[in-house]
Design a protein around this motif. Structure first.
Motif, mmCIF file in Angstrom:
data_model
loop_
_atom_site.group_PDB
_atom_site.id
_atom_site.type_symbol
_atom_site.label_atom_id
_atom_site.label_comp_id
_atom_site.label_asym_id
_atom_site.label_seq_id
_atom_site.Cartn_x
_atom_site.Cartn_y
_atom_site.Cartn_z
ATOM 1 N N LEU A 1 0.869 -1.164 0.000
ATOM 2 C CA LEU A 1 0.000 0.000 0.000
ATOM 3 C C LEU A 1 0.911 1.220 0.000
ATOM 4 O O LEU A 1 1.811 1.304 0.835
ATOM 5 C CB LEU A 1 -0.833 -0.062 1.284
ATOM 6 N N GLY B 1 -8.151 -3.897 4.813
ATOM 7 C CA GLY B 1 -8.661 -4.812 3.789
ATOM 8 C C GLY B 1 -9.508 -5.913 4.400
ATOM 9 O O GLY B 1 -9.014 -6.712 5.196
ATOM 10 N N GLY C 1 -10.754 -8.529 2.969
ATOM 11 C CA GLY C 1 -10.780 -9.690 2.076
ATOM 12 C C GLY C 1 -10.598 -10.954 2.910
ATOM 13 O O GLY C 1 -10.782 -10.941 4.133
ATOM 14 N N VAL C 2 -10.207 -12.028 2.230
ATOM 15 C CA VAL C 2 -10.109 -13.318 2.916
ATOM 16 C C VAL C 2 -9.069 -13.296 4.023
ATOM 17 O O VAL C 2 -9.321 -13.740 5.150
ATOM 18 C CB VAL C 2 -9.770 -14.423 1.894
ATOM 19 N N ILE C 3 -7.884 -12.761 3.717
ATOM 20 C CA ILE C 3 -6.811 -12.761 4.714
ATOM 21 C C ILE C 3 -7.206 -11.904 5.914
ATOM 22 O O ILE C 3 -7.053 -12.311 7.063
ATOM 23 C CB ILE C 3 -5.494 -12.249 4.090
ATOM 24 N N GLU D 1 -9.902 -13.726 8.024
ATOM 25 C CA GLU D 1 -9.421 -14.936 8.708
ATOM 26 C C GLU D 1 -8.444 -14.575 9.824
ATOM 27 O O GLU D 1 -8.640 -14.949 10.983
ATOM 28 C CB GLU D 1 -8.752 -15.889 7.708
ATOM 29 N N GLU E 1 -12.002 -1.162 5.430
ATOM 30 C CA GLU E 1 -12.151 -1.663 4.053
ATOM 31 C C GLU E 1 -12.549 -0.516 3.120
ATOM 32 O O GLU E 1 -13.425 0.276 3.428
ATOM 33 C CB GLU E 1 -13.200 -2.783 4.035
ATOM 34 N N TYR E 2 -11.900 -0.487 1.977
ATOM 35 C CA TYR E 2 -12.120 0.558 0.978
ATOM 36 C C TYR E 2 -13.532 0.494 0.381
ATOM 37 O O TYR E 2 -14.197 1.514 0.226
ATOM 38 C CB TYR E 2 -11.074 0.392 -0.129
ATOM 39 N N PRO F 1 -15.211 -9.038 -1.162
ATOM 40 C CA PRO F 1 -15.798 -8.753 -2.478
ATOM 41 C C PRO F 1 -15.992 -9.968 -3.374
ATOM 42 O O PRO F 1 -16.831 -9.930 -4.276
ATOM 43 C CB PRO F 1 -14.816 -7.750 -3.100
ATOM 44 N N GLY G 1 -4.690 -7.522 -0.787
ATOM 45 C CA GLY G 1 -4.565 -8.293 -2.019
ATOM 46 C C GLY G 1 -3.136 -8.749 -2.270
ATOM 47 O O GLY G 1 -2.215 -8.403 -1.522
ATOM 48 N N VAL H 1 -13.696 -20.374 -0.175
ATOM 49 C CA VAL H 1 -14.038 -20.593 1.241
ATOM 50 C C VAL H 1 -13.310 -19.591 2.123
ATOM 51 O O VAL H 1 -12.116 -19.357 1.943
ATOM 52 C CB VAL H 1 -13.638 -22.030 1.683
HETATM 53 P P1 NAI Z 1 -8.513 -9.882 -1.235
HETATM 54 O O1 NAI Z 1 -8.418 -9.486 -2.642
HETATM 55 O O2 NAI Z 1 -9.342 -11.053 -0.827
HETATM 56 O O3 NAI Z 1 -9.048 -8.643 -0.375
HETATM 57 C C1 NAI Z 1 -8.386 -7.406 -0.304
HETATM 58 C C2 NAI Z 1 -9.351 -6.392 0.239
HETATM 59 O O4 NAI Z 1 -8.627 -5.211 0.527
HETATM 60 C C3 NAI Z 1 -10.446 -6.030 -0.735
HETATM 61 O O5 NAI Z 1 -11.690 -6.114 -0.093
HETATM 62 C C4 NAI Z 1 -10.082 -4.601 -1.149
HETATM 63 O O6 NAI Z 1 -11.216 -3.830 -1.467
HETATM 64 C C5 NAI Z 1 -9.398 -4.104 0.104
HETATM 65 N N1 NAI Z 1 -8.489 -2.983 -0.120
HETATM 66 C C6 NAI Z 1 -7.615 -2.813 -1.136
HETATM 67 N N2 NAI Z 1 -6.943 -1.651 -0.977
HETATM 68 C C7 NAI Z 1 -7.398 -1.082 0.176
HETATM 69 C C8 NAI Z 1 -7.090 0.117 0.889
HETATM 70 N N3 NAI Z 1 -6.174 0.956 0.445
HETATM 71 N N4 NAI Z 1 -7.747 0.380 2.037
HETATM 72 C C9 NAI Z 1 -8.691 -0.484 2.501
HETATM 73 N N5 NAI Z 1 -9.020 -1.631 1.870
HETATM 74 C C10 NAI Z 1 -8.381 -1.934 0.729
HETATM 75 O O7 NAI Z 1 -6.997 -10.037 -0.751
HETATM 76 P P2 NAI Z 1 -6.344 -10.683 0.540
HETATM 77 O O8 NAI Z 1 -7.327 -10.865 1.627
HETATM 78 O O9 NAI Z 1 -5.123 -9.879 0.801
HETATM 79 O O10 NAI Z 1 -5.937 -12.115 0.030
HETATM 80 C C11 NAI Z 1 -5.008 -12.228 -1.054
HETATM 81 C C12 NAI Z 1 -5.323 -13.428 -1.897
HETATM 82 O O11 NAI Z 1 -5.105 -14.617 -1.175
HETATM 83 C C13 NAI Z 1 -6.754 -13.417 -2.362
HETATM 84 O O12 NAI Z 1 -6.788 -13.655 -3.727
HETATM 85 C C14 NAI Z 1 -7.397 -14.535 -1.591
HETATM 86 O O13 NAI Z 1 -8.396 -15.182 -2.348
HETATM 87 C C15 NAI Z 1 -6.229 -15.458 -1.280
HETATM 88 N N6 NAI Z 1 -6.477 -16.128 -0.023
HETATM 89 C C16 NAI Z 1 -7.409 -17.114 0.013
HETATM 90 C C17 NAI Z 1 -7.734 -17.723 1.191
HETATM 91 C C18 NAI Z 1 -8.808 -18.742 1.190
HETATM 92 O O14 NAI Z 1 -9.165 -19.223 0.132
HETATM 93 N N7 NAI Z 1 -9.368 -19.091 2.336
HETATM 94 C C19 NAI Z 1 -7.075 -17.370 2.451
HETATM 95 C C20 NAI Z 1 -6.156 -16.289 2.303
HETATM 96 C C21 NAI Z 1 -5.861 -15.723 1.096
#
Ligand code: NAI
Length: 471
Positions: free
Chosen positions: A155, A185, A187-189, A192, A208-209, A215, A277, A355
């Motif tokens: 970021l 953020g 998202g999933v991470i 969890e 969250e943005y 999403p 992300g 999931v």
């Molecule tokens: P993500 O893409 O799932 O979520 C990132 C979130 O951060 C989004 O909601 C986005 O709108 C938000 N965001 C982005 N910039 C921002 C900002 N400046 N301020 C506030 N919010 C902001 O990414 P995440 O959680 O980092 O995971 C990365 C990847 O790893 C993903 O593709 C995910 O699917 C994968 N993953 C999958 C898991 C599972 O299947 N259980 C577990 C962990 C990760």
């Protein structure tokens, strides 16, 4: 470079795989099973990639352990179990997590030996089609598969030090449970790992943005999940852009602006988790030099056989377009290994389950309701709440619902979304049904054992037609 191939430099491999994450190691095993001579080049000392070493597996160990802590602290009395207040031994919990990772790493070592796969430890660079260099050595292979995965996206203005401002990697190994944590953020991470620390006593605020969390999930499911996590004490600031993270005396201050109102806010915290992300990891591969084309988003462009713009060089997993999920990478790994062995292969990218391993779990497959609306598709919704499920009540897990989306006319399954106990397991019943082109009625007519959580899936399928029994 550590070499454990037992081969001299004249060996011509059928396949060199760069990266031993779920995409790469599964591709290597399948290719070896297909009779190909395979070498895997991995920069880490251990096999398994991000998922096994610093991702899916250690996070699931911490999710499991922290859930047990939460249950022991909050539910035991209701269940008629009297214990003294449970005490957290963070060091032991970390040791459990590390042991889980070590056991799985050993498992892949064993599978490599069993399948006669050669392995080189070091960072690979593609010098030309058919040639990969690792330090001073060169490996020759008829085909190359790039399975180098992804790294956390940074970021602007927020520098990750993996101590106080951490990515998921640092968040898995914090020296202690912080008093407070801001997660950037939802998202999933973020959800969890945020829930791990919330269960262990940290005050967790997720910023969250977007106006919604998770999403990638169906909107109704995401709203239900946020409601559940709020009940567990997590705070959410949605629709807010993080402006900066500044270091104050002994703490951090996260400043944000509400996107609609322009109102500014700030949260003081001990630790910040940046979970905004991930981006493809292709550094040092030499892609530009050999003419492998990438997309605007830095992903490696591939055709429908996962071949890059350079013949003989393939790419799979997080490094190519599509959801960044371990099981998507595995599917692509198997497909490429089969293609290279002269077989037909296909991955149905519309049927990749997703999931979130929180409590309750959230799982989805196929189209979300938002996607169907956007496509102007006529659909019907069958919903069933876990409050009507006896097994869920008996397990103190009656929060959530099953939602099935089916074609309004043909009844064919279009998508399913589950918030509830073992949602990540239950989703596969629908995945199989969808693979076979089933209708909601097919699930409704299938006998489900009583009492099981899966009965809620059948009830939701019934809700697409004649109506559920227990609602
Ligand atoms: P993500 O893409 O799932 O979520 C990132 C979130 O951060 C989004 O909601 C986005 O709108 C938000 N965001 C982005 N910039 C921002 C900002 N400046 N301020 C506030 N919010 C902001 O990414 P995440 O959680 O980092 O995971 C990365 C990847 O790893 C993903 O593709 C995910 O699917 C994968 N993953 C999958 C898991 C599972 O299947 N259980 C577990 C962990 C990760």
């Amino acid at each position: 470079m550590t070499e454990n191939t037992g081969n001299d430099e004249d060996t011509l491999y059928d396949l060199a795989v760069i990266g031993a994450g779920p995409g790469g190691y599964v591709c290597a095993i399948r290719a070896a099973q297909n009779g190909l001579k395979v070498v895997v080049i991995e920069g880490r000392e251990t096999l398994g990639g991000t998922c096994l070493n610093v991702g899916c597996i250690p996070s699931k160990a911490l999710l499991h352990a922290s859930h047990q802590f939460h249950v022991a602290s909050h539910d035991f009395a209701t269940l008629g179990i009297r214990v003294n207040k449970p005490k957290l031994d963070w060091k032991a919990m970390q040791a459990f997590k590390d042991d889980v990772v070590a056991q799985n790493v050993k498992g892949i070592d064993f599978l490599f030996r069993k399948n006669g796969i050669d392995r080189i430890t070091g960072w690979g660079r593609i010098a030309a089609p058919g040639r990969v260099t690792v330090g001073e050595s060169e490996i020759r292979a008829k085909n190359i598969v790039i399975a180098t995965g992804s790294v956390p996206a940074t970021l602007p203005g927020v520098e990750i030090d993996e101590k106080k401002i951490v990515s998921s990697t640092g968040a898995l190994s914090l020296p202690k449970v912080p008093k407070s944590m801001v997660v950037i953020g939802a998202g999933v991470i973020g959800l969890e790992l945020g829930s791990v620390y919330a269960r262990l006593g940290a005050e967790v605020t997720v910023i969250e943005y977007l106006d919604r969390a998770a999403p990638a999930l169906d909107g109704e499911l995401a709203r239900g999940l946020v409601r559940a996590l709020k009940k567990q004490g997590m705070k959410f600031v949605l629709g807010a852009a993080v402006e900066s993270v500044t270091r104050e005396k002994g703490s951090l201050s996260v400043a944000y602006t509400q996107r609609k109102s322009g109102k500014a806010g700030a949260v003081e915290t001990e630790v910040v988790l940046v979970a905004t992300g991930r981006k493809p990891f292709t550094d040092g591969l030499g892609l530009e030099e050999i003419g492998v084309k990438t997309t605007e988003r830095g992903q490696i462009a591939v055709d429908d056989r996962w071949q890059t713009s350079v013949p003989g060089i393939y790419a799979i997993g997080d490094a190519v377009p599509g959801p960044m999920l371990a099981h998507k990478a595995e599917e692509e790994g198997v497909a490429v290994a089969d293609i290279l062995a002269g077989r037909a292969a296909h991955v149905d990218h519309d049927l990749i389950p997703s999931v979130v391993y929180t409590t309750p779990e959230a799982a989805g497959i196929g189209a979300t309701e938002e996607a169907l609306k956007e496509a102007g598709r006529a659909y019907k919704v069958g919903k069933f709440n876990f409050m009507g499920n006896g097994r869920a009540k008996a397990s103190l897990a009656a929060e959530g619902f099953v939602k099935i989306l089916a074609d309004a006319e043909t009844d064919r399954l279009l998508g399913a979304h589950i918030l509830g106990p073992v949602a990540g397991e239950m989703i596969h019943e629908i995945a199989v049904a969808m693979e076979f082109g089933a209708a909601a009625e097919d699930i409704a007519l299938t006998c489900h054992a009583h009492p099981t959580f899966s009965e809620a899936v059948r009830e939701a399928a019934l809700a697409c037609g004649q109506g559920p029994i227990h609602a």
